[in-house]
Design a protein around this motif. Structure first.
Motif, mmCIF file in Angstrom:
data_model
loop_
_atom_site.group_PDB
_atom_site.id
_atom_site.type_symbol
_atom_site.label_atom_id
_atom_site.label_comp_id
_atom_site.label_asym_id
_atom_site.label_seq_id
_atom_site.Cartn_x
_atom_site.Cartn_y
_atom_site.Cartn_z
ATOM 1 N N ALA A 26 0.831 -1.202 0.000
ATOM 2 C CA ALA A 26 0.000 0.000 0.000
ATOM 3 C C ALA A 26 0.865 1.252 0.000
ATOM 4 N N ALA A 27 1.925 1.234 0.803
ATOM 5 C CA ALA A 27 2.797 2.401 0.900
ATOM 6 C C ALA A 27 3.424 2.751 -0.440
ATOM 7 N N VAL A 28 3.813 1.733 -1.190
ATOM 8 C CA VAL A 28 4.480 1.944 -2.469
ATOM 9 C C VAL A 28 3.491 2.313 -3.570
ATOM 10 N N THR A 29 2.248 1.845 -3.445
ATOM 11 C CA THR A 29 1.269 1.962 -4.528
ATOM 12 C C THR A 29 0.392 3.198 -4.448
ATOM 13 N N LEU A 30 -0.057 3.561 -3.264
ATOM 14 C CA LEU A 30 -1.189 4.473 -3.148
ATOM 15 C C LEU A 30 -0.799 5.950 -3.254
ATOM 16 N N LYS A 31 -1.682 6.697 -3.891
ATOM 17 C CA LYS A 31 -1.552 8.152 -3.989
ATOM 18 C C LYS A 31 -1.534 8.750 -2.587
ATOM 19 N N LEU A 114 -8.442 5.885 -5.352
ATOM 20 C CA LEU A 114 -9.541 5.306 -6.128
ATOM 21 C C LEU A 114 -10.573 6.322 -6.583
ATOM 22 N N THR A 115 -10.357 7.579 -6.255
ATOM 23 C CA THR A 115 -11.230 8.638 -6.781
ATOM 24 C C THR A 115 -10.453 9.605 -7.672
ATOM 25 N N ASP A 116 -9.208 9.273 -7.970
ATOM 26 C CA ASP A 116 -8.380 10.105 -8.850
ATOM 27 C C ASP A 116 -8.643 9.708 -10.306
ATOM 28 N N PRO A 117 -9.172 10.625 -11.127
ATOM 29 C CA PRO A 117 -9.459 10.282 -12.530
ATOM 30 C C PRO A 117 -8.229 9.818 -13.305
ATOM 31 N N GLU A 118 -7.044 10.274 -12.921
ATOM 32 C CA GLU A 118 -5.838 9.842 -13.625
ATOM 33 C C GLU A 118 -5.549 8.360 -13.379
ATOM 34 N N ILE A 119 -6.069 7.831 -12.289
ATOM 35 C CA ILE A 119 -5.808 6.437 -11.938
ATOM 36 C C ILE A 119 -6.958 5.533 -12.366
ATOM 37 N N VAL A 120 -8.188 5.929 -12.079
ATOM 38 C CA VAL A 120 -9.336 5.057 -12.356
ATOM 39 C C VAL A 120 -10.149 5.515 -13.549
ATOM 40 N N LEU A 229 -14.769 -0.343 -1.294
ATOM 41 C CA LEU A 229 -13.799 0.536 -1.945
ATOM 42 C C LEU A 229 -14.394 1.076 -3.239
ATOM 43 N N PRO A 230 -14.401 2.389 -3.432
ATOM 44 C CA PRO A 230 -14.945 2.939 -4.684
ATOM 45 C C PRO A 230 -14.051 2.591 -5.863
ATOM 46 N N ASN A 231 -14.676 2.232 -6.970
ATOM 47 C CA ASN A 231 -13.927 1.976 -8.211
ATOM 48 C C ASN A 231 -12.840 0.915 -8.043
ATOM 49 N N LYS A 232 -13.070 -0.055 -7.175
ATOM 50 C CA LYS A 232 -12.008 -1.014 -6.863
ATOM 51 C C LYS A 232 -11.793 -2.043 -7.969
ATOM 52 N N GLY A 233 -12.737 -2.209 -8.880
ATOM 53 C CA GLY A 233 -12.597 -3.205 -9.929
ATOM 54 C C GLY A 233 -12.747 -4.611 -9.392
#
Length: 263
Positions: A26-31, A114-120, A229-233
């Motif tokens: 999570a630390a490495v991945t998340l905005k 998961l609410t960043d348009p650049e990501i999801v 989780l929003p937009n979790k896929g």
């Protein structure tokens, strides 16, 4: 060992393992994480230290298997199966608890990511049905925090990678890691096992993300499927059998090699 202590030890130990291991992912991945982009070395050493912490925390209670593959390898080595269900139950429950704790610890980062348009992307552009709909079987943008997935999806290669990596791990545990009773990890064995996990991650983790532990993959994957989780896929259930079957096959092979060559 007492069954209650085994269950408690495996639950606590596996929860600590997944909290710290999933936490570094999570630390490495998340905005908005201070460690975002730290890379593969951070992940592999994070998982190694997670193993070290979890083993030293609970070895006195359960022998700190923390992994159904280790439990299977020891059971085959000793032909002793009585406590296996207790170990497996504690490991799966602990893995789910640890994954939920990662979500709590990184709650704000999950929402920002998961609410960043650049990501999801724009949710309005996502189809309600079809192969790219949210919730389908494909991997979502944060699934890698919870469970593993292949860089190249090839069933036999992916399965072989998990078998080989787990064979190395379990053979090292059986030959170097066990305590005097032979039922679990000792103080030196915990350090050796943690270093082997780092080695496997660095050398063999690239193709699949190196589950080498069915509970480590399955428990958090279930939590990913359940969390709001929003937009979790999707949770990629079509792949989920590989990080379960591969490590179990690898553990059985390691125990067979041990009994032929070392016993």
């Amino acid at each position: 060992m007492d069954s209650d202590k085994i269950f408690i030890g495996e639950t606590i130990g596996t929860a600590v393992l997944i909290l710290l291991g999933g936490g570094v992912c999570a630390a490495v991945t998340l905005k908005s994480s201070k460690a975002r982009g730290a890379g593969w070395l951070a992940i592999t050493f994070g998982w190694g230290f997670a193993v070290l912490t979890a083993v030293y925390t609970t070895a006195a209670l359960s022998g700190a298997h923390l992994n159904p593959a280790v439990t299977l390898g020891i059971a085959i080595k000793d032909d002793s199966w009585g406590d296996v269900p207790v170990y497996l139950a504690g490991q799966l429950l602990g893995a789910m608890i640890g994954a939920a704790l990662v979500w709590i610890a990184y709650y704000g980062q999950f929402r920002a990511h998961l609410t960043d348009p650049e990501i999801v992307g724009d949710p309005a552009d996502k189809p309600a049905e079809g192969p790219h709909a949210e919730g389908d079987g494909h991997a979502g943008p944060v699934l890698g925090i919870f469970s593993t997935g292949p860089e190249i999806r090839n069933v036999w290669q992916n399965l072989a990678t998990e078998i080989i990596g787990t064979l190395v791990l379990v053979l090292a545990v059986l030959t170097q890691g066990l305590n005097e009773s032979g039922k679990g990890l000792g103080p030196v064995g915990g350090l050796i096992t943690a270093l082997v996990v780092v080695a496997v991650g660095l050398s063999l983790g690239g193709p699949t993300g190196y589950a080498i532990n069915p509970a480590r993959d399955l428990g958090p994957r279930i939590v990913h499927a359940l969390l709001p989780l929003p937009n979790k896929g999707g949770s990629d259930w079509s792949y989920a059998w590989i990080p379960v079957a591969g490590p179990l096959i690898g553990a059985a092979a390691a125990a067979g090699i041990y009994n032929i060559a070392f016993a």
